[in-house]
Scaffold this motif. Structure first.
Motif, PDB file in Angstrom:
ATOM      1  N   ALA A 157       0.814  -1.210   0.000  1.00 20.50           N
ATOM      2  CA  ALA A 157       0.000   0.000   0.000  1.00 20.50           C
ATOM      3  C   ALA A 157       0.853   1.268   0.000  1.00 20.50           C
ATOM      4  CB  ALA A 157      -0.939   0.011   1.200  1.00 20.50           C
ATOM      5  N   VAL A 158       2.150   1.146   0.257  1.00 20.78           N
ATOM      6  CA  VAL A 158       3.042   2.311   0.306  1.00 20.78           C
ATOM      7  C   VAL A 158       3.738   2.454  -1.036  1.00 20.78           C
ATOM      8  CG1 VAL A 158       4.918   3.446   1.542  1.00 20.78           C
ATOM      9  CG2 VAL A 158       3.435   1.828   2.750  1.00 20.78           C
ATOM     10  N   ASP A 159       3.527   3.575  -1.711  1.00 21.38           N
ATOM     11  CA  ASP A 159       4.132   3.791  -3.027  1.00 21.38           C
ATOM     12  C   ASP A 159       5.483   4.492  -2.958  1.00 21.38           C
ATOM     13  OD1 ASP A 159       2.052   2.741  -4.835  1.00 21.38           O
ATOM     14  OD2 ASP A 159       0.815   4.307  -3.935  1.00 21.38           O
ATOM     15  N   ALA A 160       5.741   5.254  -1.902  1.00 16.39           N
ATOM     16  CA  ALA A 160       7.008   5.965  -1.787  1.00 16.39           C
ATOM     17  C   ALA A 160       7.236   6.341  -0.333  1.00 16.39           C
ATOM     18  CB  ALA A 160       7.034   7.209  -2.674  1.00 16.39           C
ATOM     19  N   LEU A 161       8.504   6.563  -0.008  1.00 15.27           N
ATOM     20  CA  LEU A 161       8.921   6.896   1.351  1.00 15.27           C
ATOM     21  C   LEU A 161       9.821   8.127   1.281  1.00 15.27           C
ATOM     22  CD1 LEU A 161       9.101   6.017   4.377  1.00 15.27           C
ATOM     23  CD2 LEU A 161      10.995   4.525   3.709  1.00 15.27           C
ATOM     24  N   PHE A 162       9.466   9.182   2.031  1.00  8.43           N
ATOM     25  CA  PHE A 162      10.257  10.407   2.090  1.00  8.43           C
ATOM     26  C   PHE A 162      10.854  10.545   3.480  1.00  8.43           C
ATOM     27  CE2 PHE A 162       8.737  11.364  -1.955  1.00  8.43           C
ATOM     28  CZ  PHE A 162       9.204  12.597  -2.420  1.00  8.43           C
ATOM     29  N   LEU A 163      12.184  10.559   3.553  1.00 10.14           N
ATOM     30  CA  LEU A 163      12.904  10.675   4.819  1.00 10.14           C
ATOM     31  C   LEU A 163      13.689  11.976   4.800  1.00 10.14           C
ATOM     32  CD1 LEU A 163      14.217   6.996   5.075  1.00 10.14           C
ATOM     33  CD2 LEU A 163      12.062   7.942   5.959  1.00 10.14           C
ATOM     34  N   ILE A 164      13.270  12.936   5.609  1.00 12.86           N
ATOM     35  CA  ILE A 164      13.879  14.260   5.654  1.00 12.86           C
ATOM     36  C   ILE A 164      14.738  14.357   6.910  1.00 12.86           C
ATOM     37  CG2 ILE A 164      13.435  16.740   5.574  1.00 12.86           C
ATOM     38  CD1 ILE A 164      12.404  15.139   3.117  1.00 12.86           C
ATOM     39  N   GLU A 165      16.043  14.520   6.743  1.00 16.42           N
ATOM     40  CA  GLU A 165      17.018  14.593   7.847  1.00 16.42           C
ATOM     41  C   GLU A 165      16.685  13.581   8.947  1.00 16.42           C
ATOM     42  OE1 GLU A 165      16.823  18.795   8.848  1.00 16.42           O
ATOM     43  OE2 GLU A 165      14.970  18.522  10.000  1.00 16.42           O
ATOM     44  N   PRO A 166      16.559  12.300   8.587  1.00 21.96           N
ATOM     45  CA  PRO A 166      16.010  11.323   9.530  1.00 21.96           C
ATOM     46  C   PRO A 166      16.970  10.907  10.643  1.00 21.96           C
ATOM     47  CG  PRO A 166      16.696  10.214   7.520  1.00 21.96           C
ATOM     48  CD  PRO A 166      16.844  11.689   7.263  1.00 21.96           C
ATOM     49  N   VAL A 167      16.379  10.578  11.786  1.00 20.70           N
ATOM     50  CA  VAL A 167      17.063   9.930  12.911  1.00 20.70           C
ATOM     51  C   VAL A 167      16.977   8.428  12.668  1.00 20.70           C
ATOM     52  CG1 VAL A 167      16.978   9.496  15.386  1.00 20.70           C
ATOM     53  CG2 VAL A 167      16.467  11.788  14.503  1.00 20.70           C
ATOM     54  N   LEU A 168      18.121   7.752  12.539  1.00 17.78           N
ATOM     55  CA  LEU A 168      18.094   6.358  12.121  1.00 17.78           C
ATOM     56  C   LEU A 168      18.922   5.413  12.979  1.00 17.78           C
ATOM     57  CD1 LEU A 168      18.530   7.036   8.285  1.00 17.78           C
ATOM     58  CD2 LEU A 168      16.424   6.290   9.423  1.00 17.78           C
ATOM     59  N   ASP A 169      19.945   5.916  13.666  1.00 16.70           N
ATOM     60  CA  ASP A 169      20.947   5.018  14.251  1.00 16.70           C
ATOM     61  C   ASP A 169      21.212   5.368  15.707  1.00 16.70           C
ATOM     62  OD1 ASP A 169      23.000   3.243  14.722  1.00 16.70           O
ATOM     63  OD2 ASP A 169      24.076   3.699  12.877  1.00 16.70           O
ATOM     64  N   ASP A 170      20.866   4.463  16.616  1.00 15.06           N
ATOM     65  CA  ASP A 170      21.077   4.685  18.046  1.00 15.06           C
ATOM     66  C   ASP A 170      22.527   4.509  18.466  1.00 15.06           C
ATOM     67  OD1 ASP A 170      21.009   1.625  19.662  1.00 15.06           O
ATOM     68  OD2 ASP A 170      20.658   1.770  17.515  1.00 15.06           O
ATOM     69  N   ARG A 171      23.368   3.981  17.578  1.00 15.23           N
ATOM     70  CA  ARG A 171      24.762   3.721  17.965  1.00 15.23           C
ATOM     71  C   ARG A 171      25.608   4.981  17.994  1.00 15.23           C
ATOM     72  NH1 ARG A 171      24.716  -1.215  13.750  1.00 15.23           N
ATOM     73  NH2 ARG A 171      23.628   0.474  12.645  1.00 15.23           N
ATOM     74  N   LEU A 172      25.206   6.032  17.310  1.00 12.59           N
ATOM     75  CA  LEU A 172      25.825   7.364  17.394  1.00 12.59           C
ATOM     76  C   LEU A 172      27.324   7.312  17.137  1.00 12.59           C
ATOM     77  CD1 LEU A 172      23.957   8.630  20.599  1.00 12.59           C
ATOM     78  CD2 LEU A 172      23.253   8.868  18.215  1.00 12.59           C
ATOM     79  N   ASP A 173      27.707   6.547  16.111  1.00 12.14           N
ATOM     80  CA  ASP A 173      29.134   6.321  15.895  1.00 12.14           C
ATOM     81  C   ASP A 173      29.583   6.689  14.486  1.00 12.14           C
ATOM     82  OD1 ASP A 173      31.646   5.575  16.854  1.00 12.14           O
ATOM     83  OD2 ASP A 173      31.472   3.558  15.996  1.00 12.14           O
ATOM     84  N   THR A 174      28.857   7.582  13.807  1.00 11.75           N
ATOM     85  CA  THR A 174      29.310   8.055  12.499  1.00 11.75           C
ATOM     86  C   THR A 174      30.242   9.254  12.701  1.00 11.75           C
ATOM     87  OG1 THR A 174      27.467   9.592  12.249  1.00 11.75           O
ATOM     88  CG2 THR A 174      27.150   7.326  11.428  1.00 11.75           C
ATOM     89  N   PRO A 175      31.088   9.567  11.711  1.00  9.74           N
ATOM     90  CA  PRO A 175      31.955  10.738  11.840  1.00  9.74           C
ATOM     91  C   PRO A 175      31.195  12.031  12.102  1.00  9.74           C
ATOM     92  CG  PRO A 175      32.736   9.338  10.065  1.00  9.74           C
ATOM     93  CD  PRO A 175      31.422   8.763  10.506  1.00  9.74           C
ATOM     94  N   SER A 176      30.076  12.241  11.411  1.00  8.50           N
ATOM     95  CA  SER A 176      29.343  13.498  11.599  1.00  8.50           C
ATOM     96  C   SER A 176      28.720  13.565  12.995  1.00  8.50           C
ATOM     97  CB  SER A 176      28.269  13.666  10.524  1.00  8.50           C
ATOM     98  OG  SER A 176      27.293  12.646  10.591  1.00  8.50           O
ATOM     99  N   MET A 177      28.274  12.431  13.523  1.00 11.93           N
ATOM    100  CA  MET A 177      27.692  12.443  14.867  1.00 11.93           C
ATOM    101  C   MET A 177      28.773  12.657  15.918  1.00 11.93           C
ATOM    102  SD  MET A 177      24.977  12.417  16.706  1.00 11.93           S
ATOM    103  CE  MET A 177      23.656  11.863  15.618  1.00 11.93           C
ATOM    104  N   ARG A 178      29.908  11.987  15.759  1.00 12.96           N
ATOM    105  CA  ARG A 178      30.988  12.182  16.739  1.00 12.96           C
ATOM    106  C   ARG A 178      31.479  13.628  16.732  1.00 12.96           C
ATOM    107  NH1 ARG A 178      32.776   7.215  14.506  1.00 12.96           N
ATOM    108  NH2 ARG A 178      34.450   8.310  13.397  1.00 12.96           N
ATOM    109  N   ALA A 179      31.414  14.288  15.577  1.00 11.16           N
ATOM    110  CA  ALA A 179      31.855  15.683  15.472  1.00 11.16           C
ATOM    111  C   ALA A 179      30.788  16.662  15.942  1.00 11.16           C
ATOM    112  CB  ALA A 179      32.236  16.006  14.026  1.00 11.16           C
ATOM    113  N   GLY A 180      29.549  16.171  16.151  1.00 14.90           N
ATOM    114  CA  GLY A 180      28.445  17.077  16.454  1.00 14.90           C
ATOM    115  C   GLY A 180      28.297  17.400  17.923  1.00 14.90           C
ATOM    116  N   ILE A 181      29.353  17.838  18.558  1.00 17.66           N
ATOM    117  CA  ILE A 181      29.307  18.149  19.986  1.00 17.66           C
ATOM    118  C   ILE A 181      28.436  19.368  20.257  1.00 17.66           C
ATOM    119  CG2 ILE A 181      30.685  18.738  22.012  1.00 17.66           C
ATOM    120  CD1 ILE A 181      31.055  15.898  20.996  1.00 17.66           C
ATOM    121  N   ASN A 182      28.480  20.349  19.341  1.00 19.13           N
ATOM    122  CA  ASN A 182      27.741  21.595  19.565  1.00 19.13           C
ATOM    123  C   ASN A 182      27.214  22.140  18.241  1.00 19.13           C
ATOM    124  OD1 ASN A 182      26.698  23.712  21.099  1.00 19.13           O
ATOM    125  ND2 ASN A 182      28.531  24.974  20.791  1.00 19.13           N
TER     126      ASN A 182
END
Length: 313
Positions: free
Chosen positions: A172-197
């Motif tokens: 029933a779902v024809d398309a999925l739009f994900l806008i700046e989504p929260v996806l990963d609880d592990r918080l271990d990507t380079p951008s997340m580790r750099a996102g202190i402030n």
């Protein structure tokens, strides 16, 4: 390493002064500051009819339904899931944006008032989105349907799509739009580790948000869609990330995993932008971002319409 002081668009800096602080470790004051700003903001409903339905009295589930006045029985349905770090936000805060989506696409837009953490940890919010989706399909019987989510709403949109796929109901779902989504609880990507402030959203908020959402439980693929090892069978995806957003890399990785699973996927990164850019008023880069998303929504529905042999509204 990403440096927002060097990358961020100068026009965003003034707009960011009006954004209430995000404090997911203290959701009460975070909700109150958001309400003080957004409850007083008038929403433009012109050209759109707004109705509120209570579809589950036990859970108190409310859905807001926006229908284009020019087309009272449209064939397209969009489930639009709001953000707020899974601990804040209200469906009505997105009324103006959802009304614009409805006007510009001709679709019915459904926005669920899902339950918030930490009072209601996972899977309460996802259960509410599933119930709203099921109700909307039964109520409107659309010929085309799309799930849309921004930030925490992107998490719930992706989790809902995976859950529907695994239940054999993804057709029933024809398309999925994900806008700046929260996806990963592990918080271990380079951008997340750099996102202190980083502006609007940062690593401390991400940690607090996930702790509140998961409660004493563990993340599975529906709570944290980045944990899904197999994404085949999902509908076509449009995924948007911001260049100065700690969520950037998990979005890019998810797009790569979708591609590896042979899911048609379009990935866009907004240059010089930060989290929440679509909600910034009076900023050129935000205006362009909104126009891009609206254009992609219309394009997606047009493509689906042609694929289904042309649906006459």
């Amino acid at each position: 390493m990403m440096d927002p002081d060097l990358l961020l668009d100068s026009s965003l800096r003034e707009a960011l002064r009006t954004v209430p602080p995000q404090e997911c470790w203290n959701p009460g004051p975070m909700r109150a500051s958001g309400a003080a700003l957004l409850d007083a903001a008038p929403a433009d409903h012109s050209g759109v009819d707004l109705a509120v339905h209570h579809i589950n009295d036990d859970a108190g589930l409310e859905v807001r339904v926006l229908t284009p006045a020019a087309s009272p029985r449209p064939h397209a349905l969009i489930l639009s899931v709001h953000g707020g770090g899974l601990v804040a936000g209200r469906a009505r805060y997105d009324d103006a944006w959802n009304a614009e989506i409805s006007r510009r696409t001709g679709a019915i837009v459904i926005s669920p008032e899902y339950r918030l953490a930490p009072e209601y940890p996972y899977p309460a919010a996802l259960d509410d989105c599933l119930e709203a989706w099921t109700w909307a399909l039964h109520e409107f019987n659309p010929s085309m349907s799309l799930i849309y989510g921004d930030s925490a709403g992107g998490n719930l949109a992706a989790g809902l799509a995976l859950r529907l796929r695994d239940q054999g109901a993804i057709g029933a779902v024809d398309a999925l739009f994900l806008i700046e989504p929260v996806l990963d609880d592990r918080l271990d990507t380079p951008s997340m580790r750099a996102g202190i402030n980083t502006p609007v959203w940062d690593l401390p908020n991400a940690r607090a948000s996930w702790a509140a959402y998961l409660g004493p439980g563990q993340a599975d693929r529906y709570a944290a869609p980045a944990r899904a090892t197999e994404l085949s069978g999902l509908p076509e995806v449009f995924l948007l990330v911001n260049q100065c957003d700690p969520l950037r890399d998990e979005g890019i990785r998810f797009a790569q995993n979708l591609t590896d699973s042979n899911v048609p996927t379009e990935l866009a990164m907004l240059a010089k932008s930060c989290h929440g850019v679509l909600g910034m008023a009076g900023v050129g880069i935000a205006d362009r971002a909104r126009e891009m998303v609206l254009g992609k929504l219309r394009e997606s529905l047009d493509t689906i319409r042609r694929r289904k042999g042309g649906i006459v509204d």
